[in-house]
Scaffold this motif. Structure first.
Motif, PDB file in Angstrom:
ATOM      1  N   TYR A 164       0.869  -1.172   0.000  1.00 13.39           N
ATOM      2  CA  TYR A 164       0.000   0.000   0.000  1.00 13.39           C
ATOM      3  C   TYR A 164       0.906   1.223   0.000  1.00 13.39           C
ATOM      4  CZ  TYR A 164      -4.065  -2.921   1.090  1.00 13.39           C
ATOM      5  OH  TYR A 164      -5.078  -3.858   1.043  1.00 13.39           O
ATOM      6  N   MET A 165       0.949   1.925  -1.128  1.00 15.53           N
ATOM      7  CA  MET A 165       1.814   3.082  -1.267  1.00 15.53           C
ATOM      8  C   MET A 165       0.996   4.358  -1.089  1.00 15.53           C
ATOM      9  SD  MET A 165       4.095   4.341  -4.558  1.00 15.53           S
ATOM     10  CE  MET A 165       5.252   2.974  -4.461  1.00 15.53           C
ATOM     11  N   TYR A 166       1.273   5.072   0.008  1.00 18.86           N
ATOM     12  CA  TYR A 166       0.597   6.338   0.279  1.00 18.86           C
ATOM     13  C   TYR A 166       1.503   7.488  -0.157  1.00 18.86           C
ATOM     14  CZ  TYR A 166      -2.709   3.701   3.141  1.00 18.86           C
ATOM     15  OH  TYR A 166      -3.675   2.815   3.569  1.00 18.86           O
ATOM     16  N   ALA A 171      -9.386  -0.222   8.512  1.00 20.74           N
ATOM     17  CA  ALA A 171      -9.406  -1.680   8.358  1.00 20.74           C
ATOM     18  C   ALA A 171      -8.988  -2.111   6.971  1.00 20.74           C
ATOM     19  CB  ALA A 171     -10.798  -2.220   8.678  1.00 20.74           C
ATOM     20  N   ASP A 172      -9.151  -1.229   5.989  1.00 25.65           N
ATOM     21  CA  ASP A 172      -8.833  -1.596   4.608  1.00 25.65           C
ATOM     22  C   ASP A 172      -7.791  -0.704   3.948  1.00 25.65           C
ATOM     23  OD1 ASP A 172     -10.227   0.747   4.262  1.00 25.65           O
ATOM     24  OD2 ASP A 172     -11.873  -0.136   3.114  1.00 25.65           O
ATOM     25  N   GLY A 173      -7.274   0.271   4.693  1.00 24.76           N
ATOM     26  CA  GLY A 173      -6.275   1.180   4.147  1.00 24.76           C
ATOM     27  C   GLY A 173      -6.857   2.331   3.359  1.00 24.76           C
ATOM     28  N   GLN A 174      -8.171   2.324   3.148  1.00 27.62           N
ATOM     29  CA  GLN A 174      -8.811   3.355   2.346  1.00 27.62           C
ATOM     30  C   GLN A 174      -9.672   4.306   3.175  1.00 27.62           C
ATOM     31  OE1 GLN A 174     -10.018   0.188  -0.965  1.00 27.62           O
ATOM     32  NE2 GLN A 174     -10.277   2.260  -1.730  1.00 27.62           N
ATOM     33  N   ASN A 233       2.577  -3.894 -11.294  1.00 27.61           N
ATOM     34  CA  ASN A 233       1.252  -3.436 -11.694  1.00 27.61           C
ATOM     35  C   ASN A 233       0.533  -2.862 -10.477  1.00 27.61           C
ATOM     36  OD1 ASN A 233       1.163  -4.487 -14.568  1.00 27.61           O
ATOM     37  ND2 ASN A 233       1.627  -6.371 -13.461  1.00 27.61           N
ATOM     38  N   TRP A 234       0.223  -1.581 -10.551  1.00 32.82           N
ATOM     39  CA  TRP A 234      -0.347  -0.863  -9.413  1.00 32.82           C
ATOM     40  C   TRP A 234      -1.734  -0.325  -9.764  1.00 32.82           C
ATOM     41  CZ3 TRP A 234       2.340  -0.113  -4.693  1.00 32.82           C
ATOM     42  CH2 TRP A 234       3.636  -0.630  -4.686  1.00 32.82           C
ATOM     43  N   THR A 235      -2.623  -0.397  -8.752  1.00 31.74           N
ATOM     44  CA  THR A 235      -3.985   0.111  -8.903  1.00 31.74           C
ATOM     45  C   THR A 235      -4.185   1.306  -7.989  1.00 31.74           C
ATOM     46  OG1 THR A 235      -4.818  -2.114  -9.378  1.00 31.74           O
ATOM     47  CG2 THR A 235      -6.436  -0.448  -8.716  1.00 31.74           C
ATOM     48  N   LYS A 236      -4.721   2.388  -8.528  1.00 35.83           N
ATOM     49  CA  LYS A 236      -4.978   3.570  -7.716  1.00 35.83           C
ATOM     50  C   LYS A 236      -6.305   3.408  -6.989  1.00 35.83           C
ATOM     51  CE  LYS A 236      -4.849   8.624  -7.864  1.00 35.83           C
ATOM     52  NZ  LYS A 236      -4.664   9.818  -8.729  1.00 35.83           N
ATOM     53  N   LEU A 237      -6.290   3.656  -5.673  1.00 33.97           N
ATOM     54  CA  LEU A 237      -7.483   3.523  -4.845  1.00 33.97           C
ATOM     55  C   LEU A 237      -7.837   4.863  -4.216  1.00 33.97           C
ATOM     56  CD1 LEU A 237      -6.485   0.232  -2.960  1.00 33.97           C
ATOM     57  CD2 LEU A 237      -7.848   0.430  -5.046  1.00 33.97           C
ATOM     58  N   THR A 238      -9.068   4.984  -3.764  1.00 37.74           N
ATOM     59  CA  THR A 238      -9.505   6.216  -3.100  1.00 37.74           C
ATOM     60  C   THR A 238      -9.150   6.171  -1.624  1.00 37.74           C
ATOM     61  OG1 THR A 238     -11.692   5.264  -2.676  1.00 37.74           O
ATOM     62  CG2 THR A 238     -11.402   6.538  -4.719  1.00 37.74           C
ATOM     63  N   VAL A 239      -8.902   7.328  -1.056  1.00 39.71           N
ATOM     64  CA  VAL A 239      -8.611   7.461   0.376  1.00 39.71           C
ATOM     65  C   VAL A 239      -9.522   8.523   0.961  1.00 39.71           C
ATOM     66  CG1 VAL A 239      -6.856   7.975   2.115  1.00 39.71           C
ATOM     67  CG2 VAL A 239      -6.192   6.864  -0.015  1.00 39.71           C
ATOM     68  N   SER A 240     -10.108   8.216   2.093  1.00 41.13           N
ATOM     69  CA  SER A 240     -10.981   9.196   2.746  1.00 41.13           C
ATOM     70  C   SER A 240     -10.762   9.182   4.244  1.00 41.13           C
ATOM     71  CB  SER A 240     -12.453   8.889   2.439  1.00 41.13           C
ATOM     72  OG  SER A 240     -12.822   7.623   2.974  1.00 41.13           O
ATOM     73  N   GLY A 255      -4.722  16.337  -0.953  1.00 40.34           N
ATOM     74  CA  GLY A 255      -4.954  15.171  -0.111  1.00 40.34           C
ATOM     75  C   GLY A 255      -3.986  14.045  -0.403  1.00 40.34           C
ATOM     76  N   TYR A 256      -4.288  12.871   0.133  1.00 38.55           N
ATOM     77  CA  TYR A 256      -3.392  11.717  -0.001  1.00 38.55           C
ATOM     78  C   TYR A 256      -3.871  10.789  -1.103  1.00 38.55           C
ATOM     79  CZ  TYR A 256      -1.712  13.451   4.460  1.00 38.55           C
ATOM     80  OH  TYR A 256      -1.200  14.253   5.439  1.00 38.55           O
ATOM     81  N   GLN A 257      -2.906  10.193  -1.790  1.00 37.06           N
ATOM     82  CA  GLN A 257      -3.199   9.228  -2.843  1.00 37.06           C
ATOM     83  C   GLN A 257      -2.732   7.840  -2.382  1.00 37.06           C
ATOM     84  OE1 GLN A 257      -4.813  10.402  -5.590  1.00 37.06           O
ATOM     85  NE2 GLN A 257      -4.696  12.441  -4.642  1.00 37.06           N
ATOM     86  N   LEU A 258      -3.406   6.823  -2.899  1.00 34.45           N
ATOM     87  CA  LEU A 258      -3.067   5.456  -2.513  1.00 34.45           C
ATOM     88  C   LEU A 258      -2.967   4.576  -3.752  1.00 34.45           C
ATOM     89  CD1 LEU A 258      -2.711   3.077  -0.527  1.00 34.45           C
ATOM     90  CD2 LEU A 258      -5.211   2.984  -0.325  1.00 34.45           C
ATOM     91  N   TYR A 259      -1.872   3.788  -3.805  1.00 37.91           N
ATOM     92  CA  TYR A 259      -1.655   2.835  -4.890  1.00 37.91           C
ATOM     93  C   TYR A 259      -1.376   1.466  -4.267  1.00 37.91           C
ATOM     94  CZ  TYR A 259      -0.849   7.244  -7.328  1.00 37.91           C
ATOM     95  OH  TYR A 259      -0.981   8.523  -7.818  1.00 37.91           O
ATOM     96  N   ARG A 260      -1.930   0.450  -4.875  1.00 36.79           N
ATOM     97  CA  ARG A 260      -1.760  -0.898  -4.307  1.00 36.79           C
ATOM     98  C   ARG A 260      -1.276  -1.879  -5.367  1.00 36.79           C
ATOM     99  NH1 ARG A 260      -7.031  -3.406  -1.886  1.00 36.79           N
ATOM    100  NH2 ARG A 260      -7.500  -3.667  -4.118  1.00 36.79           N
TER     101      ARG A 260
END
Length: 460
Positions: free
Chosen positions: A178-180, A241-244, A202-209, A189-194
């Protein structure tokens, strides 16, 4: 001529069998096995050669040693080759690529040149059936103790990044990076890649709140038990709990620094189960003390903060030593914002002990070091010193962080590697060490790349 003789003898054998058996209609077929059944080499000048075990692949016809001989082994002279052939093999011919490009008959006794692969061609009693083998001696072509590095992946994050932290979370096939990141424009704000740990490319960009913009001490983000934890510059602890999806942790004290985790392996305990812990420095009404949260998410206090103990910019490592799980922190800045060059450890989060000697500086005062357990030692990749200059030096400790020494010329970063601090570090099950990001100076942007290295012998 030889083939004719063989055919004549075979014919005589057939007639003899027929006359002896009279009118019996049973048909007998001679074996057409022309295999090499065993293979070994020896030479008095290369005594270790006789201990080399060779594998014979009867399907592909390859003969080779799975365990390569040591780097630097020289097969610059002929060696004795001992083979056992199937009883029905009539002739064995060889082609030595080092000295000949034609087949020649071999009497099973003359020594052969194995500096290059050797071809064996066995011919059966019928003069027509053949089987070919290629035999070679594998020798390590690299120095076993040297560490080879290279760029593994570039261009993961979108745009310029000011801060970055990689946290490994999950188990088995679900274990992921999990790359913040925090962009140069903090208001974004913060970005998250997994990415799966088994992948990393291969990295997927996820939302962070839920994380307050620009307030998270990203370098201290960590995972403990079944959740992620992060602390703000105001001392508020957040979890996910899920990093997001993040939210403040209720009933938590004011956190001055989140130090890391004491990860307990159930198979690595002495008497009874050592409790795991999330370790921190707590601000208790203006007094700094050590504190820790247990598995039940209950906070407890420890002793007063030691003078010179780092609160920011430290490297940390959870490791096992002497049948106890421990947490190590190295270098960083203390409560007076002074750089340190010390190492500290705890096995409970209540009490910390200084491991290094004040009279002997183990390494320069610095921050942003990366610490990992590797090759039965603790590796520390240097960070940024008092002059604001990054170093690519690697320090090793063989006694859990008490004594440190600069690594030798075989375990170093390559010339093309840009010295940096504040990298995230991880070692996978295949003994590869990964360095994520990092900054050349405290004020520069994060290098948008992953480096990977491994000591050669750990991959043999």
């Amino acid at each position: 001529m030889k083939n004719r003789i063989v055919l004549f003898i075979a014919g005589c054998c057939a007639l003899l069998l027929s006359s002896c058996l009279g009118s019996d209609d049973t048909q007998y077929e001679l074996s057409k096995d022309c295999q090499i059944l065993s293979f070994s080499l020896s030479n008095d000048s290369i005594p270790e050669l006789k201990n080399v075990v060779f594998t014979i692949d009867q399907v592909t016809g390859h003969i080779f040693n799975i365990d390569s001989m040591p780097y630097g082994t020289k097969l610059d002279e002929k060696v004795i080759c001992t083979v056992k052939l199937a009883s029905t093999v009539y002739t064995c011919q060889v082609m030595q690529e080092a000295i000949s490009d034609t087949l020649s008959y071999w009497n099973l006794e003359d020594s052969l040149d194995f500096s290059k692969p050797v071809k064996f061609v066995n011919t059966l009693w019928d003069g027509q059936t053949t089987k070919t083998y290629i035999a070679q001696v594998n020798i390590h072509q690299v120095l076993p103790d040297s560490m080879v590095w290279g760029i593994y992946k570039e261009g993961i994050a979108d745009g310029a990044v000011k801060e970055e932290k990689v946290v490994v979370f999950g188990e088995g096939n679900d274990e992921s990076y999990y790359m913040y990141t925090q962009s140069v424009n903090a208001s974004e704000g913060y970005q998250l890649y997994r990415s799966a740990v088994a992948d990393g490319k291969n990295w997927t960009k996820l939302t962070v709140s839920g994380l307050p913009v620009g307030e998270i001490r990203l370098s201290q983000m960590t995972a403990y038990e079944d959740a992620f934890y992060a602390v703000t510059t105001k001392g508020v602890l957040y979890s996910s709990a899920d990093g997001q999806t993040w939210s403040p942790v209720e009933n938590s004290p004011v956190i001055k620094a989140l130090l890391g985790t004491i990860d307990v392996d159930d198979d690595f305990t002495a008497a009874g189960k050592q409790p795991s812990a999330l370790s921190a420095v707590i601000d208790k009404d203006g007094t700094l003390v050590y504190g820790y949260m247990n598995e039940a998410k209950v906070w407890n206090e420890g002793t007063l903060l030691n003078e010179g103990f780092p609160l920011t910019g430290f490297g940390n490592l959870s490791y096992n030593s002497m049948f106890r799980a421990r947490l190590l922190v190295v270098a960083g800045r203390d409560k007076d914002n002074k750089l340190t060059n010390t190492a500290w450890a705890t096995d409970d989060g209540k009490v910390w002990a200084k491991l290094t000697d004040d009279e002997t500086a183990p390494f320069d005062k610095q921050e942003g070091v990366a610490v990992a357990e590797y090759d039965d030692k603790i590796f520390m990749l240097s960070g940024i010193n008092e002059a604001g200059k990054a170093s690519s030096d690697i320090y090793l400790s063989r006694d859990g962080g008490v004594n440190w020494s600069l690594s030798d010329s075989l375990v170093v970063m390559p010339q093309e590697f840009k010295a940096r601090g504040f990298s995230s570090i991880y070692v996978d099950q295949d003994n590869y060490m990964y360095l994520f990001g990092g900054k050349e100076t405290n004020s520069s942007n994060v290098l948008n790349q992953i480096w990977r290295g491994r000591i050669n012998r750990l991959g043999f």
